[in-house]
Design an enzyme around this catalytic site. Structure first.
Site, short mmCIF file in Angstrom:
data_model
loop_
_atom_site.label_atom_id
_atom_site.label_comp_id
_atom_site.label_asym_id
_atom_site.label_seq_id
_atom_site.Cartn_x
_atom_site.Cartn_y
_atom_site.Cartn_z
CG PHE A 269 -15.04 42.48 19.27
CD1 PHE A 269 -14.95 41.10 19.11
CD2 PHE A 269 -14.55 43.04 20.43
CE1 PHE A 269 -14.39 40.31 20.10
CE2 PHE A 269 -13.98 42.25 21.43
CZ PHE A 269 -13.91 40.87 21.27
CB CYS B 160 -12.04 38.39 10.29
SG CYS B 160 -11.37 40.04 10.10
C1 UGA Z 1 -15.90 40.14 11.35
C2 UGA Z 1 -16.66 40.30 12.69
O1 UGA Z 1 -18.05 40.50 12.43
C3 UGA Z 1 -16.11 41.50 13.47
O2 UGA Z 1 -16.76 41.57 14.74
C4 UGA Z 1 -14.60 41.30 13.69
O3 UGA Z 1 -14.02 42.40 14.34
C5 UGA Z 1 -13.93 41.13 12.33
O4 UGA Z 1 -14.51 40.00 11.63
C6 UGA Z 1 -12.46 40.87 12.60
O5 UGA Z 1 -12.13 39.87 13.22
O6 UGA Z 1 -11.64 41.76 12.29
P1 UGA Z 1 -15.99 41.35 8.95
O7 UGA Z 1 -15.09 40.25 8.49
O8 UGA Z 1 -15.64 42.75 8.63
O9 UGA Z 1 -16.16 41.30 10.57
O10 UGA Z 1 -17.43 41.09 8.32
P2 UGA Z 1 -18.84 40.50 8.79
O11 UGA Z 1 -19.85 41.56 8.65
O12 UGA Z 1 -18.76 39.80 10.06
O13 UGA Z 1 -19.10 39.43 7.61
C7 UGA Z 1 -18.24 38.30 7.41
C8 UGA Z 1 -18.79 37.42 6.31
O14 UGA Z 1 -19.99 36.76 6.74
C9 UGA Z 1 -19.17 38.16 5.01
O15 UGA Z 1 -18.76 37.40 3.90
C10 UGA Z 1 -20.67 38.26 5.07
O16 UGA Z 1 -21.30 38.34 3.82
C11 UGA Z 1 -21.03 36.93 5.76
N1 UGA Z 1 -22.33 36.95 6.46
C12 UGA Z 1 -22.53 37.74 7.54
C13 UGA Z 1 -23.36 36.11 6.00
O17 UGA Z 1 -23.19 35.37 4.99
N2 UGA Z 1 -24.54 36.11 6.67
C14 UGA Z 1 -24.75 36.89 7.76
O18 UGA Z 1 -25.87 36.81 8.34
C15 UGA Z 1 -23.72 37.72 8.21
#
Ligand code: UGA
Length: 436
Positions: free
Chosen positions: A155, A266
């Site tokens: 995760f 992801c």
């Molecule tokens: C995500 C999950 O959060 C991890 O728990 C998981 O392990 C990972 O995928 C995976 O499956 O390997 P990640 O893709 O690294 O992690 O990034 P996040 O921080 O979750 O952000 C994903 C996207 O959502 C980004 O584009 C971010 O800018 C966007 N986001 C996130 C928003 O637009 N608003 C938010 O409040 C949070």
């Protein structure tokens, strides 16, 4: 313990480094020879806070090594993690060819009882299929050792991967083998000692937990993005709405930040893959389906905002990575927004990103009217509008007056809402955010 990790992508490398730091003997395997050379020389191929330090420390301590030699890795390990990529097929399904190839390769070199741990994100039911594949390979190869299978989804988030690995909310272990669970509990004893929840379940449940978690987080982001759109029409402020909603313990403030849509390697892939799996079982995941559509619309909505305000001219693009603290641009909303505007043939793009420019140059290599700059102020010089697409911390401290003086136009699109609207307007710029 002696472990090997097949695949040195984000997950494989970070997991390997952290296990080595816990005192295990780790061998990381990858078919990419230049990557292995780079890693053995102490150079980290990805931008991730703390990774290079951990790499150098554990190379020095001889706790980690990198090789192309699958045979040596398997023969010298009790536990073998599979952490290869499972990219998206054209129809949204996960492509498991590298994953199954890794399993078949591992089987060839089994020289004692082993535990195969699946860290890659794979469709529900894959662990069962792996079990069958290993059994038939061992019979074919006349190998008389036990190889057990565990699903252990990861995760961690890019940009915070080491911290996430060291401070997990929970560890999931899915298997029907008592021996394999015991081996993993021994490996994860550090977490047991610090009272982190370790959930032991069957492999289908473990696989589902991973997809359902990512799909739920994607849903939460999409939900607030839709509320942001409503706020833009009604005059409400989505930041205040999200803050007040988040104060309800049942909702929580996390993943309620509106923006240009979620990206990365992801959420886009995993939302589609779970829908695909559900279709095979005749289940309509209508919420996740509409999240996928809504996220595409959110990216288009950003481009439309720009087109409505600026009919032609030069756009300063600040941030192209899919989120801050990474050089990863996979499925970044910045790519869709630039592509949509580029198709109009009315804009020039001046781009700056603190870490993702090398990746960006590769993606946009055939584009014209697009230039790369060493810092935000250079990119903004003589532009008609600024588009902040990724919320890098260094953008938060930009001097708004200095930006206004160096640009030609007067519009700031702050798709991540990093600036207070009032501050920007006080400095004579038109502010267009997301839901504010
Ligand atoms: C995500 C999950 O959060 C991890 O728990 C998981 O392990 C990972 O995928 C995976 O499956 O390997 P990640 O893709 O690294 O992690 O990034 P996040 O921080 O979750 O952000 C994903 C996207 O959502 C980004 O584009 C971010 O800018 C966007 N986001 C996130 C928003 O637009 N608003 C938010 O409040 C949070």
């Amino acid at each position: 313990m002696k472990i090997s990790i097949i695949g040195t992508g984000y997950v494989g490398l970070i997991v390997g480094l952290c296990f080595a730091d816990f005192g295990n003997d780790v061998i990381c395997v990858d078919s990419d020879k230049s990557k292995i050379k780079l890693l053995n020389e102490g150079n980290c191929p990805l931008y991730e806070m703390g990774a290079e330090e951990l790499l150098r420390k554990n190379l020095y301590n001889k706790k980690i090594s990198f090789t192309n030699d699958m045979k040596a890795a398997v023969e010298n390990s009790e536990i073998i993690f599979i952490a290869v990529g499972t990219p998206e097929e054209d129809d949204g399904d996960a492509n498991l060819s590298s994953f199954y190839k890794a399993i078949i390769d591992v089987c060839q070199y089994v020289n004692s009882n082993k535990v195969v741990v699946n860290k890659s994100t794979v469709p529900i039911g894959t662990a069962k299929a792996v079990r069958k594949l290993i059994d038939s390979e061992l019979i074919r190869l006349k190998i008389d050792y036990k190889v057990d299978v565990v699903s252990n989804p990861e995760f961690l988030r890019e940009g915070r991967a080491i911290n996430d690995f060291l401070n997990p909310d929970r560890i999931i272990l899915g298997s029907d083998s008592k021996r394999a669970i015991e081996a993993l509990m021994n490996l994860y004893k550090v977490y047991k000692r610090s009272n982190k929840p370790i959930i032991i379940t069957d492999s289908e449940t473990a696989e589902t937990i991973k997809y359902a978690s990512n799909a739920f987080l994607a849903t939460k982001i999409t939900f607030i993005n839709e509320i942001a759109e409503l706020c833009e029409k009604t005059g409400a402020n989505v930041l205040e709405v999200a803050k007040a909603m988040g104060q309800d313990g049942r909702i929580s403030p996390k993943f309620l930040h509106p923006g240009p849509g979620y990206g990365g390697s992801c959420f886009p892939k995993d939302t589609k893959a779970i829908v695909k799996t559900a279709e095979k079982f005749d289940v309509d995941l209508s919420i996740i389906n509409s999240v996928i559509r809504s996220n595409e619309r959110q990216k288009r909505r950003c481009a439309v905002k720009v087109k409505n305000e600026i009919t032609e001219g030069t756009l300063a693009i600040l941030g192209i990575s899919f989120k801050p603290d990474t050089d990863d641009i996979r499925e970044s909303p910045a790519l869709s927004i630039i592509d949509e505007l580029y198709a109009e043939q009315k804009y020039c793009f001046k781009i700056y990103d603190p870490q993702a420019m090398a990746e960006g140059k590769r993606y946009f290599k055939d584009y014209i009217n697009l230039s790369w700059h060493d810092n935000a102020y250079d990119a903004v010089q003589d532009s008609d509008a600024i588009l902040i697409i990724t919320e890098w911390n260094e953008f938060r401290s930009l001097d708004i007056e200095k930006l206004r003086l160096s640009m030609r136009g007067k519009t700031l699109f702050d798709f991540r809402n990093i600036f207070p609207k009032d501050d920007v307007e006080k400095n004579g710029l038109l502010y267009i955010g997301t839901g504010v």
